[in-house]
Enzyme design. Structure first.
Site, short mmCIF file in Angstrom:
data_model
loop_
_atom_site.label_atom_id
_atom_site.label_comp_id
_atom_site.label_asym_id
_atom_site.label_seq_id
_atom_site.Cartn_x
_atom_site.Cartn_y
_atom_site.Cartn_z
N ASP A 22 -54.77 6.63 6.58
CA ASP A 22 -54.24 5.34 7.00
C ASP A 22 -54.37 5.15 8.51
O ASP A 22 -54.56 4.03 8.99
CB ASP A 22 -52.78 5.19 6.57
CG ASP A 22 -52.65 4.93 5.08
OD1 ASP A 22 -53.62 4.41 4.49
OD2 ASP A 22 -51.59 5.23 4.51
N GLY A 23 -54.25 6.23 9.28
CA GLY A 23 -54.38 6.13 10.73
C GLY A 23 -55.76 5.63 11.14
O GLY A 23 -55.90 4.78 12.02
N ASN A 27 -49.33 -2.45 11.00
CA ASN A 27 -48.09 -1.96 10.39
C ASN A 27 -46.84 -2.46 11.09
O ASN A 27 -46.03 -3.15 10.49
CB ASN A 27 -48.07 -0.42 10.39
CG ASN A 27 -48.70 0.17 9.16
OD1 ASN A 27 -49.10 -0.55 8.25
ND2 ASN A 27 -48.80 1.49 9.11
N GLU A 28 -46.68 -2.05 12.35
CA GLU A 28 -45.43 -2.37 13.02
C GLU A 28 -45.56 -2.33 14.54
O GLU A 28 -46.43 -1.67 15.10
CB GLU A 28 -44.31 -1.40 12.60
CG GLU A 28 -44.42 0.01 13.13
CD GLU A 28 -45.33 0.90 12.34
OE1 GLU A 28 -46.22 1.53 12.97
OE2 GLU A 28 -45.17 1.01 11.11
N ARG A 75 -27.13 -1.90 20.54
CA ARG A 75 -27.30 -0.62 21.23
C ARG A 75 -27.84 0.35 20.19
O ARG A 75 -27.17 0.65 19.21
CB ARG A 75 -25.98 -0.12 21.81
CG ARG A 75 -25.42 -1.01 22.91
CD ARG A 75 -24.16 -0.40 23.53
NE ARG A 75 -24.49 0.77 24.37
CZ ARG A 75 -24.09 2.01 24.12
NH1 ARG A 75 -23.36 2.27 23.03
NH2 ARG A 75 -24.40 2.99 24.94
N ALA A 119 -44.26 2.31 5.76
CA ALA A 119 -44.56 3.29 6.80
C ALA A 119 -43.29 3.64 7.57
O ALA A 119 -42.28 4.02 6.99
CB ALA A 119 -45.67 2.76 7.70
N LEU A 172 -39.95 2.12 6.48
CA LEU A 172 -39.34 2.72 5.28
C LEU A 172 -38.52 3.95 5.64
O LEU A 172 -37.41 4.15 5.13
CB LEU A 172 -40.44 3.09 4.28
CG LEU A 172 -39.99 3.74 2.98
CD1 LEU A 172 -39.16 2.76 2.15
CD2 LEU A 172 -41.19 4.21 2.17
N SER A 173 -39.03 4.77 6.55
CA SER A 173 -38.32 5.97 6.98
C SER A 173 -37.00 5.64 7.67
O SER A 173 -36.07 6.44 7.66
CB SER A 173 -39.20 6.80 7.93
OG SER A 173 -40.39 7.21 7.30
N GLN A 205 -50.20 3.85 17.96
CA GLN A 205 -51.49 4.19 18.54
C GLN A 205 -51.71 3.58 19.92
O GLN A 205 -52.48 4.11 20.72
CB GLN A 205 -52.62 3.76 17.59
CG GLN A 205 -52.62 4.52 16.27
CD GLN A 205 -53.73 4.08 15.33
OE1 GLN A 205 -54.36 3.05 15.53
NE2 GLN A 205 -53.96 4.86 14.29
#
EC number: 2.7.1.23
Length: 292
Positions: free
Chosen positions: A73-74, A147-148, A175, A189, A192-193, A247
């Site tokens: 995916d990267g 993604n984000e 904060r 990705a 989700l974590s 990235q």
């Protein structure tokens, strides 16, 4: 050869010999099928290919009808941010770990790709986010993300104080260790974590997911993808960053805001005909099997 695709680009940044083997197999197979093939320059160099047409990602995007990304995916994220600017379809052969964006099995890629080249595929458009770090009357620093976009400390983890505005209306202050702004593609990705929801790719929505907020009331927020998000910082620091797909990093200087909005262009992602997003979730995330 059929007329669905005439020129095919081979893309990826191989990190181990098996990935290079897949690149070489793909190149020679496509040539025997009579396709015009453009190989990304780094791949051609590592494979020591002679008398082959090579190009940058941008040149592949301009000239090819289809780009085949070999890797995880990267690799797909890195290539897709550039390829999305052009009218080119993109598909991936998984040589990574999970492979949410790279559908083709490397052990069966040749047959699966043959079906795709015959026109047996499904296509979808995935939108990107654009992040701008800006200050009034100053030049903007801009990047994009599949993604984000993540707000986080630059070097040492610490609490960040910031305000979030949606369409220039104050939404909340927080904060926390940071904030994840995710597309539906990125919802499986980093988001989700951090406890964010899974969004199906067709949703026109963006999620805002707090990272370790210093409160029990902070929850992920889902908004329309047409909205513009502005981040403002109450205590000016010079060690904050915005990262795109983990990235690309954009430093945030004192007095600067961050604007995040949907890009004007999309990634044209294609899948094998039997592709199912829900089956992909079940397989990749280890969901329970059907009971009956």
């Amino acid at each position: 050869m059929n007329n669905h695709f005439k020129c095919i680009g081979i893309v990826g940044h191989p990190r181990h010999p098996t990935a290079l083997t897949t690149h070489e197999m793909l190149y020679r197979w496509l040539c025997t099928k009579g396709y015009e093939v453009i190989v990304e320059q780094q791949i051609a160099h590592e494979l020591q290919l002679k008398n082959v047409k090579t190009g940058t990602l941008a040149e592949i995007g301009q000239l090819a009808d289809l780009a085949v990304v070999v890797g995880g995916d990267g690799n797909m994220l890195g290539a897709a941010r550039t390829l999305a600017r052009y009218d080119i379809k993109v598909i991936g052969i998984n040589r990574g770990n999970l492979g949410f964006l790279t559908d083709l099995d490397p052990d069966n890629a040749q047959q699966q790709l043959a079906d795709v080249l015959e026109g047996h595929y499904t296509s979808e458009k995935r939108f990107l986010l654009e992040a701008q770090v800006c200050q009034q009357d100053c030049q903007k620093r801009i990047s994009t993300a599949i993604n984000e976009v993540v707000l986080h400390p630059g070097k040492v983890a610490h609490m960040i104080e910031f305000e979030v505005y949606i369409d220039e209306i104050f939404a909340f202050s927080q904060r926390s260790d940071g904030l994840i702004i995710s597309t539906p593609t990125g919802s499986t990705a980093y988001s989700l974590s951090a406890g964010g929801p899974i969004l199906t790719p067709s949703l026109d929505a963006i999620t805002l997911v707090p990272m370790f907020p210093h409160t029990l009331s902070a929850r992920p927020l889902v908004i329309n993808s047409s909205s513009t998000i502005r981040l403002r910082f109450s205590h000016r620091r010079n060690d904050l960053e915005i990262s795109c797909d983990s990235q690309i990093a954009l430093p945030i200087q004192e007095g600067e805001d961050v604007l995040i909005r949907r890009c004007d262009y999309h990634l044209n992602l294609i899948h094998p005909k039997d592709y199912s997003y829900l089956n992909t979730l079940s397989t990749k995330l280890g969901w329970s099997k059907k009971l009956f």
